[in-house]
Design a protein around this motif. Structure first.
Motif, mmCIF file in Angstrom:
data_model
loop_
_atom_site.group_PDB
_atom_site.id
_atom_site.type_symbol
_atom_site.label_atom_id
_atom_site.label_comp_id
_atom_site.label_asym_id
_atom_site.label_seq_id
_atom_site.Cartn_x
_atom_site.Cartn_y
_atom_site.Cartn_z
ATOM 1 N N ALA A 1 0.764 -1.163 -0.089
ATOM 2 C CA ALA A 1 -0.235 -0.082 0.028
ATOM 3 C C ALA A 1 0.735 1.390 -0.031
ATOM 4 O O ALA A 1 0.401 2.300 -0.223
ATOM 5 N N LEU A 2 2.110 1.094 0.259
ATOM 6 C CA LEU A 2 2.952 2.186 0.453
ATOM 7 C C LEU A 2 3.635 2.539 -0.967
ATOM 8 O O LEU A 2 4.525 3.484 -1.013
ATOM 9 N N GLN A 3 3.325 1.854 -1.849
ATOM 10 C CA GLN A 3 3.847 2.011 -3.187
ATOM 11 C C GLN A 3 3.836 3.412 -3.739
ATOM 12 O O GLN A 3 2.641 3.751 -3.556
ATOM 13 N N ASN A 4 4.764 3.991 -4.371
ATOM 14 C CA ASN A 4 4.732 5.427 -4.729
ATOM 15 C C ASN A 4 4.448 6.440 -3.944
ATOM 16 O O ASN A 4 4.334 7.542 -4.169
ATOM 17 N N SER A 5 4.853 6.119 -2.615
ATOM 18 C CA SER A 5 4.547 7.059 -1.075
ATOM 19 C C SER A 5 6.082 7.425 -1.153
ATOM 20 O O SER A 5 7.063 6.790 -1.615
ATOM 21 N N SER A 6 6.293 8.569 -0.355
ATOM 22 C CA SER A 6 7.615 8.887 -0.136
ATOM 23 C C SER A 6 8.164 8.154 1.145
ATOM 24 O O SER A 6 7.470 8.058 2.085
ATOM 25 N N ALA A 7 9.237 7.422 0.869
ATOM 26 C CA ALA A 7 10.050 6.560 1.929
ATOM 27 C C ALA A 7 10.536 7.533 2.931
ATOM 28 O O ALA A 7 10.575 7.006 4.266
ATOM 29 N N TRP A 8 10.873 8.567 2.544
ATOM 30 C CA TRP A 8 11.564 9.634 3.655
ATOM 31 C C TRP A 8 10.250 9.973 4.549
ATOM 32 O O TRP A 8 10.594 9.958 5.884
ATOM 33 N N LEU A 9 9.045 10.414 4.134
ATOM 34 C CA LEU A 9 8.145 10.620 4.899
ATOM 35 C C LEU A 9 7.747 9.786 5.816
ATOM 36 O O LEU A 9 7.264 9.794 7.000
ATOM 37 N N ASN A 10 7.836 8.575 5.145
ATOM 38 C CA ASN A 10 7.217 7.314 5.995
ATOM 39 C C ASN A 10 8.197 7.093 6.884
ATOM 40 O O ASN A 10 7.748 6.475 8.159
ATOM 41 N N LEU A 11 9.474 7.307 6.843
ATOM 42 C CA LEU A 11 10.381 6.980 7.744
ATOM 43 C C LEU A 11 9.962 8.163 9.083
ATOM 44 O O LEU A 11 10.122 7.951 10.249
ATOM 45 N N LEU A 12 10.070 9.265 8.587
ATOM 46 C CA LEU A 12 9.736 10.604 9.747
ATOM 47 C C LEU A 12 8.597 10.358 10.279
ATOM 48 O O LEU A 12 8.524 10.556 11.525
ATOM 49 N N GLU A 13 7.534 9.882 9.739
ATOM 50 C CA GLU A 13 6.316 9.456 10.481
ATOM 51 C C GLU A 13 6.300 8.178 11.068
ATOM 52 O O GLU A 13 5.251 7.810 11.660
ATOM 53 N N GLY A 14 7.328 7.513 10.849
ATOM 54 C CA GLY A 14 7.008 6.126 11.612
ATOM 55 C C GLY A 14 6.033 5.154 10.942
ATOM 56 O O GLY A 14 5.972 4.063 11.156
ATOM 57 N N VAL A 15 6.024 5.534 9.710
ATOM 58 C CA VAL A 15 4.658 4.592 9.080
ATOM 59 C C VAL A 15 5.519 3.314 8.569
ATOM 60 O O VAL A 15 4.855 2.033 8.684
ATOM 61 N N ASP A 16 6.745 3.238 8.108
ATOM 62 C CA ASP A 16 7.143 2.124 7.656
ATOM 63 C C ASP A 16 7.750 1.209 8.660
ATOM 64 O O ASP A 16 8.367 0.153 8.454
ATOM 65 N N ALA A 17 7.625 1.731 9.923
ATOM 66 C CA ALA A 17 8.096 0.779 10.843
ATOM 67 C C ALA A 17 6.964 0.013 11.447
ATOM 68 O O ALA A 17 7.293 -1.011 12.232
ATOM 69 N N GLN A 18 5.876 0.188 10.932
ATOM 70 C CA GLN A 18 4.708 -0.856 11.268
ATOM 71 C C GLN A 18 4.759 -1.767 10.360
ATOM 72 O O GLN A 18 4.225 -1.834 9.091
ATOM 73 N N GLY A 19 4.747 -3.104 10.755
ATOM 74 C CA GLY A 19 4.439 -4.286 9.946
ATOM 75 C C GLY A 19 3.224 -4.728 10.085
ATOM 76 O O GLY A 19 2.428 -4.440 10.912
ATOM 77 N N PRO A 20 2.957 -6.003 9.431
ATOM 78 C CA PRO A 20 1.651 -6.651 9.932
ATOM 79 C C PRO A 20 1.678 -7.027 11.231
ATOM 80 O O PRO A 20 2.556 -7.519 11.960
ATOM 81 N N PRO A 21 0.356 -6.846 11.908
ATOM 82 C CA PRO A 21 0.673 -6.922 13.242
ATOM 83 C C PRO A 21 0.999 -8.467 13.687
ATOM 84 O O PRO A 21 1.729 -8.592 14.818
ATOM 85 N N GLY A 22 0.544 -9.506 13.122
ATOM 86 C CA GLY A 22 1.196 -10.714 13.451
ATOM 87 C C GLY A 22 2.618 -10.858 13.358
ATOM 88 O O GLY A 22 3.428 -11.685 14.186
ATOM 89 N N TRP A 23 3.339 -10.204 12.247
ATOM 90 C CA TRP A 23 4.651 -10.217 12.299
ATOM 91 C C TRP A 23 5.310 -9.347 13.542
ATOM 92 O O TRP A 23 6.334 -9.765 14.066
ATOM 93 N N SER A 24 4.890 -8.361 13.609
ATOM 94 C CA SER A 24 5.330 -7.212 14.706
ATOM 95 C C SER A 24 5.576 -7.836 15.834
ATOM 96 O O SER A 24 6.430 -7.607 16.757
ATOM 97 N N ALA A 25 4.347 -8.671 16.370
ATOM 98 C CA ALA A 25 4.280 -9.340 17.540
ATOM 99 C C ALA A 25 5.570 -10.169 17.894
ATOM 100 O O ALA A 25 6.082 -9.964 18.998
ATOM 101 N N ILE A 26 6.184 -10.812 17.052
ATOM 102 C CA ILE A 26 7.484 -11.398 17.219
ATOM 103 C C ILE A 26 8.718 -10.653 17.186
ATOM 104 O O ILE A 26 9.506 -10.971 17.971
ATOM 105 N N GLU A 27 8.578 -9.550 16.464
ATOM 106 C CA GLU A 27 9.636 -8.782 16.138
ATOM 107 C C GLU A 27 9.902 -8.166 17.645
ATOM 108 O O GLU A 27 11.375 -7.807 18.006
ATOM 109 N N LEU A 28 8.928 -7.939 18.561
ATOM 110 C CA LEU A 28 8.977 -7.374 19.808
ATOM 111 C C LEU A 28 9.666 -8.194 20.808
ATOM 112 O O LEU A 28 10.109 -7.778 21.687
ATOM 113 N N GLU A 29 9.678 -9.463 20.608
ATOM 114 C CA GLU A 29 10.016 -10.392 21.458
ATOM 115 C C GLU A 29 11.345 -10.327 21.675
ATOM 116 O O GLU A 29 12.018 -10.029 20.999
#
Ligand code: SF4
Lengths: 170, 323
Positions: free
Chosen positions: A142-170
């Motif tokens: 869904a982020l295709q063609n949006s600004s990676a810089w902006l997504n980085l600054l806003e923290g958007v790109d750090a949000q993974g799919p919920p099922g995936w992120s749960a493990i990353e935090l472990e």
């Protein structure tokens, strides 16, 4: 023969890409610069324009340098400053098993495998070298063609799919 | 159909639940043999049974390919379900080429429900390798994201979206490795990453170059990887030097040294097939000696009937239950 936008290489960009240490310094610098100027830009530019300016500058600068495909979630510094979206299979975690004996891509026979290059460059990098072993989560299409810089600054790109992120935090 | 028939059908399915037999063999420290099923170009289940029958008695697991070489055949889920039904031990190959994450997660649940207990996660050959190169390539996941997702579904009991599964799938998770293509001196790093992402067993690409494989294993052992994963070496008989030439030039990722091609070329026409089998048996005997090798994966494309002979001549025959 299939032709791919991915196989495009701008004059001079290969020379630059083979200097990953310079590029990682530029990367670090631009990240710091962006963090500094982003609040200012947002205040002075009319609504929506920051994004437009960012998208445009990324298309031009990263487009020239890395043949950026505007995935909107940049991991260049973890992939030897070599854009993984140039891999026709969109691999984000390393080369497939189809690399040709001459080191070229299975799909585009006259293009060097993005991942062979990425691994070589990552080994030269001082600050981010070794990050290539990090497991990269699935691409947020869904982020295709949006600004990676902006997504980085806003923290958007750090949000993974919920099922995936749960493990990353472990 | 009477209601009671339906009930019987449901109990039948339940009786097929249970652990991966391939895993049991490997964890018991036995040298495992798996082989690749020829997925039929047919809608008839009998073709699957006939092909599986060639392999079943000598194998601990039978892989069903997922459109290998980007050519369409009966789907891997269907082949595996039929094999499970017939009492074999199927290994479901899942490639990222043709399906997005929604379809793949659904297939993992469905395949488990149908009795599949082993899943091999692959990137997949590109569409350009097959006979429908005009198809769309999907690659929504890469092999590592697929592995980790399958692991999350099993161990956390959720889909990628976070939605809970009432019964999570239970499978033995595998991945591929190709030590024979560039960058050869870094391929062990990819193995390490696959293990981290959830791989419990590995099936490698065809091994025709034992020294290259040995170097790969040495590096893997230096990282301590041999104790963390069950590794099965891919092998297979070559029919002739022409078959070898075809494979190394047309099948992505296959490396065959000149020495082997020449050896086949020098063999008289009538005994080429036999020579191919002999080479295969020799390679098995060599890789079997390497520390960290736990089995072989035999890919005898279009000559599956040679598999029992190869297993026997390599001294790998063992009293084992069907499958
Ligand atoms: S934003 Fe995405 S497509 Fe662009 S360079 Fe970075 S990784 Fe590549």
């Amino acid at each position: 023969m299939t032709t791919f936008a991915e196989s495009k290489r701008m004059p001079g960009s290969e020379w630059l890409k083979d200097r990953p240490r310079l590029l990682e310094a530029v990367y670090q610098g631009s990240e710091a610069g962006l963090r500094l100027f982003y609040p200012v830009l947002r205040r002075v530019l009319p609504a929506g324009w920051t994004e437009r300016v960012f998208v445009w500058s990324e298309e031009v600068s990263k487009g020239y340098l890395f043949n950026c495909q505007m995935c909107g979630q940049c991991i260049l510094h973890s992939t030897g400053m070599t854009c993984p979206m140039n891999c026709p299979k969109n691999l984000r975690n390393g080369p497939c098993g189809g690399v040709r004996q001459n080191g070229n891509c299975e799909v585009i026979p006259d293009m060097p495998c993005v991942w062979v290059q990425a691994w070589q460059r990552d080994a030269q990098m001082e600050r981010y070298g070794g990050e290539i072993q990090l497991l990269q989560r699935p691409v947020n299409r869904a982020l295709q063609n949006s600004s990676a810089w902006l997504n980085l600054l806003e923290g958007v790109d750090a949000q993974g799919p919920p099922g995936w992120s749960a493990i990353e935090l472990e | 159909m009477a209601n009671s028939d339906r009930t019987t059908a449901a109990t039948d399915w339940e009786s097929r639940s249970g652990e991966s037999r391939l895993r049991q063999v490997l964890e018991a420290g036995q040298f495992a043999v798996t082989a690749e099923l020829e997925a039929p170009d047919s809608a008839d289940p009998k073709d699957v049974f006939a092909n599986a029958a060639k392999l079943g008695d000598v194998c601990d697991g039978i892989n069903a390919t997922d459109g290998s070489g980007a050519n369409c055949h009966m789907s891997s889920v269907a082949c595996c379900a039929l094999m499970a039904q017939a009492g074999y031990e199927p290994v479901l190959q899942v490639s990222c080429r043709d399906r997005n994450r929604i379809a793949i997660q659904g297939d993992l649940l469905g395949a488990t429900a149908l009795g599949v207990r082993n899943v091999l996660c692959l990137t997949g050959d590109d569409v350009s390798a097959g006979d429908q190169p005009e198809a769309r390539r999907v690659f929504d996941f890469d092999a590592l994201q697929l592995l980790r997702t399958a692991e999350i579904m099993r161990d956390q009991g959720v889909l990628l979206s976070g939605r809970k599964l009432t019964t999570p799938p239970a499978y033995f998770l595998g991945a591929a490795a190709n030590p024979f293509v560039p960058p050869r001196d870094l391929r062990h790093l990819r193995l390490a990453k696959k293990i981290e992402a959830g791989a419990q067993f590995i099936q490698t690409q065809y091994c025709f170059d034992v020294p290259v494989f040995e170097a790969f294993m040495r590096r893997a052992r230096d990282m301590g990887l041999h104790g963390k994963v069950h590794l099965l070496v891919g092998v297979g008989p070559l029919r002739s030097e022409r078959a070898a030439e075809f494979m190394r030039s047309r099948v992505p990722g296959v490396h065959i040294p000149d020495a082997i091609v020449e050896r086949l070329a020098k063999t008289p026409r009538k005994s080429k097939r036999e020579e191919g089998i002999r080479i295969c048996v020799e390679i098995i005997e060599q890789v079997k000696q390497i520390e960290g090798v736990h089995g072989v994966h035999i890919m005898a494309y279009r000559q599956e009937e040679t598999v029992p002979e190869i297993v026997e001549r390599a001294g790998l025959l063992r009293e084992k239950p069907k499958g």
